[in-house]
Design an enzyme around this catalytic site. Structure first.
Site, PDB file in Angstrom:
ATOM      1  N   HIS A  17       0.807  -1.218   0.000  1.00  0.00           N
ATOM      2  CA  HIS A  17       0.000   0.000   0.000  1.00  0.00           C
ATOM      3  C   HIS A  17       0.846   1.276   0.000  1.00  0.00           C
ATOM      4  CE1 HIS A  17      -2.995  -2.976   1.060  1.00  0.00           C
ATOM      5  NE2 HIS A  17      -3.920  -2.112   0.780  1.00  0.00           N
ATOM      6  N   HIS A 104      -0.599 -15.213   8.139  1.00  0.00           N
ATOM      7  CA  HIS A 104       0.052 -14.092   7.463  1.00  0.00           C
ATOM      8  C   HIS A 104       1.434 -13.849   8.067  1.00  0.00           C
ATOM      9  CE1 HIS A 104      -3.890 -13.217   5.763  1.00  0.00           C
ATOM     10  NE2 HIS A 104      -3.320 -12.335   4.970  1.00  0.00           N
ATOM     11  N   ASP A 357      -7.774 -12.626  -3.411  1.00  0.00           N
ATOM     12  CA  ASP A 357      -8.063 -13.655  -4.403  1.00  0.00           C
ATOM     13  C   ASP A 357      -8.607 -14.889  -3.684  1.00  0.00           C
ATOM     14  OD1 ASP A 357      -6.742 -12.914  -7.220  1.00  0.00           O
ATOM     15  OD2 ASP A 357      -5.416 -12.191  -5.636  1.00  0.00           O
TER      16      ASP A 357
END
Length: 410
Positions: A17, A104, A357
């Site tokens: 980002h 993650h 996704d």
């Protein structure tokens, strides 16, 4: 580290980002005609928002070539390129201030650096692969022009649906005689498959029967869409073939060709397993049926009859097609509420809001091709440097003929 390669060196930068992502490519030979479209084609195959099977994040991923090129020709100096992040939403990740997201890199990055990106996955995000794909496209153009090397990857599995790549096993516990480690039909497909065939189906699976099964698996109320509707995800496998690689690439003993290839592939986000040639299936076949006998090709050169080795023997390429398979886990970012713990250990419930996704393998295809191109490019430059240095020496007169390559042999 964020740099890969010895003579062809690729350094990527950027977080998921931040303002932009990109790469610096050092070691690209001068004189290569190179334009934006040479790179953009592969980036467009990787970009998000291609269909309802991918993340709805809408990034154009337009590449800007910054340096190392004049009048459409490489100078031999570092090539700089960047792609702007335009459709990023940092506010979607406020919950990660409290929670390390399950599976993650939030927790591990924090443990390693003592600080982490506050939004998205930072450097662990798949946005980082943009620089790889761009660099791979440059390497691929050189490889194609100089050696005719072709690289094609495709989706070979989604969830429990897989392409048939091995002969059906007829073995029982008392008889381990298996027909073939890899079916001849699959080896033929690897030798002829094109990217046009791969891209003709939204799953990027070139096997017609399997693609149809995947279509049934992927249509609304079926697998990927069902996972997406359930705010869940599913994994899959990508197979890649590299054709036209000359014999002799690879640096034993620690930098064998398949070792460098495995290193590059397992550095791609979400990868969990790598196998080359017959892979795990090859462990089920007796050596008498797994060995690759040498034969004389039509052009008089040596080749192998079966190529169960996957184009690499002793860590060195043998001139046959190189093929391997890579496993991608189900994406970790899901919007389902998950019972987990905060950084301070307090139990809680986390429902991620970021776009993701439901299955990454269709978009992973050009990433796998890019990393394969970077590996081959680097190993080719290393081998050519060795051959050039050796060619400056006078012929050795004390070696017996059995120790040197025969005249005219390839």
């Amino acid at each position: 580290m964020s740099t890969y390669g010895t003579l062809f060196r690729v350094s990527t930068y950027g977080e998921s980002h931040c303002a932009s992502v990109g790469a610096i490519i050092d070691g690209c030979p001068p004189g290569l005609e190179l334009g934006v479209q040479d790179v953009q084609t592969q980036l467009s195959r990787r970009r998000p928002g291609q269909s309802n099977l991918t993340t709805p994040r809408n990034e154009k991923d337009l590449v800007h070539l910054q340096s190392g090129i004049e009048h459409g020709v490489t100078l031999g100096t570092p090539i700089g390129l960047l792609v702007k992040n335009e459709d990023h939403r940092p506010h979607d990740y406020s919950e990660t201030d409290l929670y390390p997201r399950p599976s993650h890199a939030d927790y591990t990055y924090l443990q390693k650096y003592g600080i982490k990106a506050s939004s998205g996955g930072g450097r662990s995000s798949a946005r980082e692969t943009i620089g790889r794909v761009a660099a791979g496209a440059i390497a691929e153009k050189y490889l194609k022009q100089t050696f005719g090397i072709e690289i094609v990857a495709f989706v070979s599995g989604v969830g429990k649906i897989h392409m048939p790549f091995a002969s059906p096993s007829t073995a029982d516990l008392d008889n381990d005689e298996i027909d073939d480690a890899i079916s001849p039909d699959f080896l033929k497909l690897l030798h002829t498959i094109t990217r046009e065939q791969v891209d003709s189906h939204p799953t990027r699976c070139p096997h017609v029967e399997t693609a149809e099964r995947m279509t049934q698996y992927l249509i609304p109320v079926q697998r990927i869409i069902r996972a997406k509707d359930a705010q869940d995800s599913i994994g899959g496998t990508v197979t890649c073939v590299i054709r036209g690689v000359p014999a002799g690439l690879g640096e034993p003993v620690f930098d064998k060709f398949e070792a460098k290839l495995g290193h590059a592939m397992l550095s791609i986000p979400a990868t969990k397993a790598f196998e080359i040639g017959s892979g795990f299936r090859g462990t089920e076949v007796p050596g008498s049926k797994h060995n690759d006998p040498f034969v004389t090709r039509e052009d008089g050169s040596l080749g192998t009859k079966t190529n169960f080795s996957g184009g690499v023997q002793g860590g060195i390429t043998n001139g046959e097609d190189i093929y391997f398979r890579l496993a991608f886990k189900s994406p970790a970012t899901i919007s389902q509420s998950q019972e987990t713990a905060q950084y301070d250990g307090t139990p809680g419930s986390l429902a991620a809001r970021g776009r993701h996704d439901p299955c990454v393998v269709p978009r992973a295809v050009p990433i796998v091709e890019a990393m394969a191109a970077i590996v081959v490019m680097d190993q080719l430059l290393i081998q050519n440097a060795r051959k050039a240095a050796s060619s400056l020496l006078p012929p050795a007169s004390t070696l017996p003929p059995t120790m040197v390559l025969p005249a005219g042999a390839q």
